[in-house]
Design a protein around this motif. Structure first.
Motif, PDB file in Angstrom:
ATOM      1  N   HIS A   1       3.972   8.462  -8.548  1.00  0.00           N
ATOM      2  CA  HIS A   1       3.157   8.930  -9.672  1.00  0.00           C
ATOM      3  C   HIS A   1       1.736   9.168  -9.206  1.00  0.00           C
ATOM      4  O   HIS A   1       1.196   8.370  -8.419  1.00  0.00           O
ATOM      5  CB  HIS A   1       3.087   7.876 -10.780  1.00  0.00           C
ATOM      6  CG  HIS A   1       4.380   7.526 -11.417  1.00  0.00           C
ATOM      7  ND1 HIS A   1       4.898   8.213 -12.496  1.00  0.00           N
ATOM      8  CD2 HIS A   1       5.274   6.547 -11.119  1.00  0.00           C
ATOM      9  CE1 HIS A   1       6.040   7.668 -12.851  1.00  0.00           C
ATOM     10  NE2 HIS A   1       6.314   6.653 -12.034  1.00  0.00           N
TER      11      HIS A   1
ATOM     12  N   GLN B   1       7.032   3.440  -7.343  1.00  0.00           N
ATOM     13  CA  GLN B   1       7.939   2.403  -7.805  1.00  0.00           C
ATOM     14  C   GLN B   1       9.296   2.613  -7.141  1.00  0.00           C
ATOM     15  O   GLN B   1       9.976   3.606  -7.408  1.00  0.00           O
ATOM     16  CB  GLN B   1       8.091   2.405  -9.319  1.00  0.00           C
ATOM     17  CG  GLN B   1       8.940   1.249  -9.826  1.00  0.00           C
ATOM     18  CD  GLN B   1       8.867   1.043 -11.317  1.00  0.00           C
ATOM     19  OE1 GLN B   1       8.616   1.968 -12.078  1.00  0.00           O
ATOM     20  NE2 GLN B   1       9.082  -0.192 -11.764  1.00  0.00           N
TER      21      GLN B   1
ATOM     22  N   VAL C   1       0.583   6.001  -7.020  1.00  0.00           N
ATOM     23  CA  VAL C   1       1.291   4.738  -7.251  1.00  0.00           C
ATOM     24  C   VAL C   1       2.782   5.037  -7.100  1.00  0.00           C
ATOM     25  O   VAL C   1       3.234   6.119  -7.475  1.00  0.00           O
ATOM     26  CB  VAL C   1       1.005   4.189  -8.665  1.00  0.00           C
ATOM     27  CG1 VAL C   1       1.854   2.954  -8.961  1.00  0.00           C
ATOM     28  CG2 VAL C   1      -0.473   3.856  -8.824  1.00  0.00           C
TER      29      VAL C   1
ATOM     30  N   TRP D   1       0.596   0.096  -5.764  1.00  0.00           N
ATOM     31  CA  TRP D   1      -0.507   1.015  -5.494  1.00  0.00           C
ATOM     32  C   TRP D   1      -0.397   1.539  -4.072  1.00  0.00           C
ATOM     33  O   TRP D   1      -0.123   0.782  -3.144  1.00  0.00           O
ATOM     34  CB  TRP D   1      -1.833   0.303  -5.691  1.00  0.00           C
ATOM     35  CG  TRP D   1      -3.012   1.139  -5.330  1.00  0.00           C
ATOM     36  CD1 TRP D   1      -3.591   2.108  -6.085  1.00  0.00           C
ATOM     37  CD2 TRP D   1      -3.754   1.092  -4.109  1.00  0.00           C
ATOM     38  NE1 TRP D   1      -4.656   2.675  -5.413  1.00  0.00           N
ATOM     39  CE2 TRP D   1      -4.766   2.065  -4.195  1.00  0.00           C
ATOM     40  CE3 TRP D   1      -3.657   0.333  -2.938  1.00  0.00           C
ATOM     41  CZ2 TRP D   1      -5.683   2.295  -3.180  1.00  0.00           C
ATOM     42  CZ3 TRP D   1      -4.561   0.556  -1.923  1.00  0.00           C
ATOM     43  CH2 TRP D   1      -5.565   1.532  -2.046  1.00  0.00           C
TER      44      TRP D   1
ATOM     45  N   LEU E   1       5.662  -1.831  -9.732  1.00  0.00           N
ATOM     46  CA  LEU E   1       4.704  -0.799  -9.349  1.00  0.00           C
ATOM     47  C   LEU E   1       3.943  -1.223  -8.100  1.00  0.00           C
ATOM     48  O   LEU E   1       3.595  -2.400  -7.948  1.00  0.00           O
ATOM     49  CB  LEU E   1       3.719  -0.555 -10.496  1.00  0.00           C
ATOM     50  CG  LEU E   1       4.315  -0.021 -11.795  1.00  0.00           C
ATOM     51  CD1 LEU E   1       3.243   0.030 -12.886  1.00  0.00           C
ATOM     52  CD2 LEU E   1       4.919   1.363 -11.584  1.00  0.00           C
TER      53      LEU E   1
ATOM     54  N   LEU F   1      -5.929   5.897  -2.963  1.00  0.00           N
ATOM     55  CA  LEU F   1      -6.935   6.441  -3.875  1.00  0.00           C
ATOM     56  C   LEU F   1      -7.898   7.300  -3.084  1.00  0.00           C
ATOM     57  O   LEU F   1      -8.253   6.961  -1.950  1.00  0.00           O
ATOM     58  CB  LEU F   1      -7.677   5.320  -4.593  1.00  0.00           C
ATOM     59  CG  LEU F   1      -8.805   5.750  -5.541  1.00  0.00           C
ATOM     60  CD1 LEU F   1      -8.843   4.845  -6.780  1.00  0.00           C
ATOM     61  CD2 LEU F   1     -10.159   5.748  -4.864  1.00  0.00           C
TER      62      LEU F   1
ATOM     63  N   LEU G   1      -6.440   4.010 -13.570  1.00  0.00           N
ATOM     64  CA  LEU G   1      -5.149   4.594 -13.903  1.00  0.00           C
ATOM     65  C   LEU G   1      -5.053   4.865 -15.403  1.00  0.00           C
ATOM     66  O   LEU G   1      -4.114   4.431 -16.073  1.00  0.00           O
ATOM     67  CB  LEU G   1      -4.008   3.668 -13.445  1.00  0.00           C
ATOM     68  CG  LEU G   1      -4.139   3.096 -12.032  1.00  0.00           C
ATOM     69  CD1 LEU G   1      -2.904   2.298 -11.663  1.00  0.00           C
ATOM     70  CD2 LEU G   1      -4.392   4.187 -11.017  1.00  0.00           C
TER      71      LEU G   1
ATOM     72  N   TRP H   1      -1.275   8.973 -16.452  1.00  0.00           N
ATOM     73  CA  TRP H   1      -0.273   9.039 -15.396  1.00  0.00           C
ATOM     74  C   TRP H   1       0.569  10.303 -15.539  1.00  0.00           C
ATOM     75  O   TRP H   1       0.802  10.785 -16.649  1.00  0.00           O
ATOM     76  CB  TRP H   1       0.680   7.846 -15.496  1.00  0.00           C
ATOM     77  CG  TRP H   1       0.093   6.497 -15.310  1.00  0.00           C
ATOM     78  CD1 TRP H   1      -0.872   5.897 -16.076  1.00  0.00           C
ATOM     79  CD2 TRP H   1       0.470   5.538 -14.323  1.00  0.00           C
ATOM     80  NE1 TRP H   1      -1.117   4.626 -15.612  1.00  0.00           N
ATOM     81  CE2 TRP H   1      -0.307   4.378 -14.540  1.00  0.00           C
ATOM     82  CE3 TRP H   1       1.391   5.536 -13.273  1.00  0.00           C
ATOM     83  CZ2 TRP H   1      -0.193   3.239 -13.739  1.00  0.00           C
ATOM     84  CZ3 TRP H   1       1.504   4.400 -12.482  1.00  0.00           C
ATOM     85  CH2 TRP H   1       0.719   3.275 -12.723  1.00  0.00           C
TER      86      TRP H   1
ATOM     87  N   ILE I   1       9.853   6.512  -6.822  1.00  0.00           N
ATOM     88  CA  ILE I   1       9.218   7.521  -7.666  1.00  0.00           C
ATOM     89  C   ILE I   1       7.715   7.417  -7.408  1.00  0.00           C
ATOM     90  O   ILE I   1       7.146   6.315  -7.474  1.00  0.00           O
ATOM     91  CB  ILE I   1       9.528   7.292  -9.157  1.00  0.00           C
ATOM     92  CG1 ILE I   1      11.025   7.417  -9.408  1.00  0.00           C
ATOM     93  CG2 ILE I   1       8.746   8.275 -10.019  1.00  0.00           C
ATOM     94  CD1 ILE I   1      11.442   7.040 -10.821  1.00  0.00           C
TER      95      ILE I   1
END
Lengths: 105, 115
Positions: free
Chosen positions: B95, B39, B37, B47, B45, B50, B102, B105, B93
């Motif tokens: 994560h 930002q 994820v 996504w 946020l 996955l 989720l 984190w 950023i």
């Protein structure tokens, strides 16, 4: 793709207030929705999973409700440490999608 | 206790590449799907991607499809994100997070794309 609309984008509240945040999904997602708290400089934290299940360790003043297309996060009595930005996430189908966030200030 | 520690971020030029890593501990890495994820500054946020627990299935946001590749190394309990053809709008950023919901984190690693 499923769109998630979160409202309001920001709100002003005081300690002790009841706060309600809403997420609406563009199509039914059952209860495949989570709520997250984000504070500056900290990793996001999950508060609620499957729309209404409280994450272990999260204070009981947080609650979630809803199913299908409309969901709500409620903080029953706002505490100083609750000033943050809150997000919902639908994980019913890919691509996963977050709401736009609600800043509680 | 679940721990997720990202690394690999930094300053890169547009068109360049970076590989992010996320070292996982405190849970059975081979049993969990893993997620990236991001930002961007001043944004919400987003996504990104996955990978399934088995590593067989991977999913991507449209904004990164064809440029980013998610992978995992079970021997190292490490999740990766290979980012190619980087753009200014990839500045964020990043994560890593455990499973599709989720549940946990990492603190994140900063990626800056600028000339």
């Amino acid at each position: 793709d499923i769109q998630v609309t979160q409202s309001p984008s920001s709100l002003s509240a005081s300690v002790g207030d009841r706060v309600t945040i809403t997420c609406r999904a563009s199509q039914g997602i059952g209860n495949d929705l989570g709520w997250y708290q984000r504070k500056p400089g900290k990793a996001p934290k999950r508060l609620i999973h499957f729309a209404s299940s409280l994450q272990s360790g999260v204070p009981s003043r947080f609650s979630g409700s809803g199913s299908g297309t409309e969901f709500t996060l409620t903080i029953s009595s706002l505490q100083p440490e609750d000033f943050a930005t809150y997000y919902c996430l639908q994980h019913k189908s890919f691509p996963l999608s977050f709401g736009g966030g609600t800043k509680v200030e | 206790e679940v721990q997720l520690v990202e690394s690999g971020g930094g300053l890169e030029q547009p068109g360049g590449s970076l590989r992010l890593s996320c070292v996982a501990s405190g849970f059975s890495f081979s049993d969990a799907a893993m997620t990236w994820v991001r930002q961007a500054p001043g944004k919400g946020l987003e996504w990104v991607s996955l990978i399934s627990a088995s590593g067989v299935n991977a999913y991507y946001a449209d904004s990164v499809k064809g440029r980013f590749t998610i992978s995992r190394d079970y021997s190292k309990n490490t999740l990766y994100l290979q980012m190619n053809s980087l753009r200014a709008e990839d500045t964020a950023i990043y994560h890593c997070a455990k499973d599709i919901q989720l549940s946990d984190w990492g603190q994140g690693t900063l990626v800056t794309i600028s000339s």
